[in-house]
Design an enzyme around this catalytic site. Structure first.
Site, mmCIF file in Angstrom:
data_model
loop_
_atom_site.group_PDB
_atom_site.id
_atom_site.type_symbol
_atom_site.label_atom_id
_atom_site.label_comp_id
_atom_site.label_asym_id
_atom_site.label_seq_id
_atom_site.Cartn_x
_atom_site.Cartn_y
_atom_site.Cartn_z
ATOM 1 C CG HIS A 112 -2.164 -0.853 0.919
ATOM 2 N ND1 HIS A 112 -2.876 -1.278 2.145
ATOM 3 C CD2 HIS A 112 -2.277 -1.927 -0.325
ATOM 4 C CE1 HIS A 112 -3.705 -2.529 1.297
ATOM 5 N NE2 HIS A 112 -3.716 -2.812 0.627
ATOM 6 C CG LEU A 205 -6.516 -8.320 19.767
ATOM 7 C CD1 LEU A 205 -5.461 -8.342 21.032
ATOM 8 C CD2 LEU A 205 -6.834 -6.398 19.526
HETATM 9 P P1 OAD Z 1 -7.886 -2.878 10.195
HETATM 10 O O1 OAD Z 1 -7.414 -1.636 11.219
HETATM 11 O O2 OAD Z 1 -9.183 -3.219 8.777
HETATM 12 O O3 OAD Z 1 -7.076 -4.347 11.318
HETATM 13 C C1 OAD Z 1 -6.385 -4.259 12.153
HETATM 14 C C2 OAD Z 1 -6.039 -5.759 12.982
HETATM 15 O O4 OAD Z 1 -5.773 -6.075 14.115
HETATM 16 C C3 OAD Z 1 -7.770 -5.866 13.224
HETATM 17 O O5 OAD Z 1 -8.242 -7.266 13.200
HETATM 18 C C4 OAD Z 1 -7.987 -5.768 15.013
HETATM 19 O O6 OAD Z 1 -8.215 -7.021 15.911
HETATM 20 C C5 OAD Z 1 -6.420 -5.947 14.795
HETATM 21 N N1 OAD Z 1 -5.049 -5.937 16.175
HETATM 22 C C6 OAD Z 1 -5.264 -4.602 16.620
HETATM 23 N N2 OAD Z 1 -4.255 -4.747 17.676
HETATM 24 C C7 OAD Z 1 -3.106 -5.972 17.447
HETATM 25 C C8 OAD Z 1 -2.428 -5.861 18.380
HETATM 26 N N3 OAD Z 1 -2.173 -5.314 19.174
HETATM 27 N N4 OAD Z 1 -1.954 -7.387 18.077
HETATM 28 C C9 OAD Z 1 -2.239 -8.239 16.781
HETATM 29 N N5 OAD Z 1 -3.500 -7.701 16.429
HETATM 30 C C10 OAD Z 1 -4.255 -6.309 16.616
HETATM 31 O O7 OAD Z 1 -6.356 -2.787 9.512
HETATM 32 P P2 OAD Z 1 -5.773 -3.662 8.376
HETATM 33 O O8 OAD Z 1 -6.836 -4.878 8.168
HETATM 34 O O9 OAD Z 1 -4.323 -3.512 8.307
HETATM 35 O O10 OAD Z 1 -5.513 0.629 3.304
HETATM 36 O O11 OAD Z 1 -6.607 -2.565 7.337
HETATM 37 C C11 OAD Z 1 -6.154 -3.031 5.871
HETATM 38 C C12 OAD Z 1 -6.241 -1.276 5.352
HETATM 39 O O12 OAD Z 1 -7.233 -0.627 5.056
HETATM 40 C C13 OAD Z 1 -4.759 -0.843 5.046
HETATM 41 O O13 OAD Z 1 -4.030 -1.298 4.508
HETATM 42 C C14 OAD Z 1 -5.860 0.392 4.851
HETATM 43 C C15 OAD Z 1 -6.883 0.553 4.900
HETATM 44 O O14 OAD Z 1 -7.848 0.850 4.637
HETATM 45 C C16 OAD Z 1 -5.215 1.492 2.568
HETATM 46 O O15 OAD Z 1 -5.129 2.025 2.809
HETATM 47 C C17 OAD Z 1 -5.084 1.196 1.582
#
Ligand code: OAD
Length: 236
Positions: A112, A205
């Site tokens: 990204h 998480l």
């Molecule tokens: P999300 O915010 O959608 O998801 C984050 C995930 O991390 C969730 O499932 C949480 O449960 C988990 N989480 C939170 N804290 C944690 C911890 N301490 N340890 C382990 N897990 C934890 O973020 P992404 O999946 O990265 O795209 O989002 C994907 C994309 O959506 C991003 O790259 C961005 C966004 O739109 C673009 O900007 C193109």
């Protein structure tokens, strides 16, 4: 998970959860980014066309903020894996921060984009960037004032998909860390991996939208789960 001796080539996908314990907001958590800004206001090409000042200011703030954050034990464990793993390894991250690299990982692909590049839409050159873009600085290469954040917005194609699929085809293990499984194409990698007969492991998480697709899903903070898993895989 099968015996470590079966595993030579690894593809890891990381998301916002891997950087959460470094103090960087995830996207979909309560109080996360979308709470303050709607995605369509800041993370689409249309938003940039409509209100470039808002978008540039938003990304300038994010760029400044990430430079004050530090890698956490999850980034450090993945850097250790990168140093010690003699097989193929590709850490595909959806994150636009540089915490994997600052922890010392080298085999990292930013699907990204990254906050720390500016992309010139006039000459198509990407330049390392730490300052602001709101003041419309000139491109260091062509001199045009046409720089934008080098991040993939909704509706744009993620970077290096061919390289990611090539790595998945060669992989023995696919590990997804700290991602909600909500945004494609990354959310589909687990199914691509399964179709290719690759073992799949999720470290998150909590249960994610895609948990049921994985052979194994472990729940807890990345700062605990990732170092544990890396110790398992590299051995002591
Ligand atoms: P999300 O915010 O959608 O998801 C984050 C995930 O991390 C969730 O499932 C949480 O449960 C988990 N989480 C939170 N804290 C944690 C911890 N301490 N340890 C382990 N897990 C934890 O973020 P992404 O999946 O990265 O795209 O989002 C994907 C994309 O959506 C991003 O790259 C961005 C966004 O739109 C673009 O900007 C193109």
């Amino acid at each position: 998970m099968a015996d470590r001796s079966d595993i030579r080539n690894i593809v890891i996908l990381t998301g916002a959860g891997v950087s959460a314990e470094s103090g960087i907001d995830t996207f979909r958590a309560e109080g996360g980014l979308w709470e303050q800004h709607r995605v369509e206001d800041v993370a689409t090409p249309e938003a940039f066309e409509r209100d470039p000042e808002l978008v540039l200011r938003f990304y300038d703030m994010r760029r400044e903020a990430i430079q004050t954050k530090q890698p956490n034990p999850a980034h450090e464990a993945l850097a250790k894996l990168d140093r010690e793993w003699s097989g193929e390894l590709l850490i595909v991250t959806q994150n636009v921060d540089d915490l994997h690299e600052r922890a010392g990982a080298n085999r990292v692909l930013h699907m990204h984009g990254t906050h720390l590049n500016a992309w010139c839409t006039a000459c198509d050159i990407r330049s390392p960037w730490r300052g602001t873009l709101i003041d419309r600085p000139a491109c260091p290469d062509c001199g045009e004032k046409a720089l934008r954040p080098d991040v993939v917005w909704f509706g744009e194609m993620p970077y290096e998909m061919d390289r990611i699929f090539a790595a998945l085809r060669e992989a023995d293990l696919f590990v997804s860390i700290g991602t909600s499984g909500a945004v494609y194409p990354a959310a589909g990698f687990v199914r691509n991996a399964r179709d290719l007969g690759v073992q799949t492991l999720e470290l998150n998480l909590e249960a994610s939208q895609g948990s049921h697709w994985f052979d194994e899903s472990r729940h807890g903070p990345a700062s605990v789960l990732v170092p544990e898993w890396v110790e398992e895989i590299v051995g002591r």
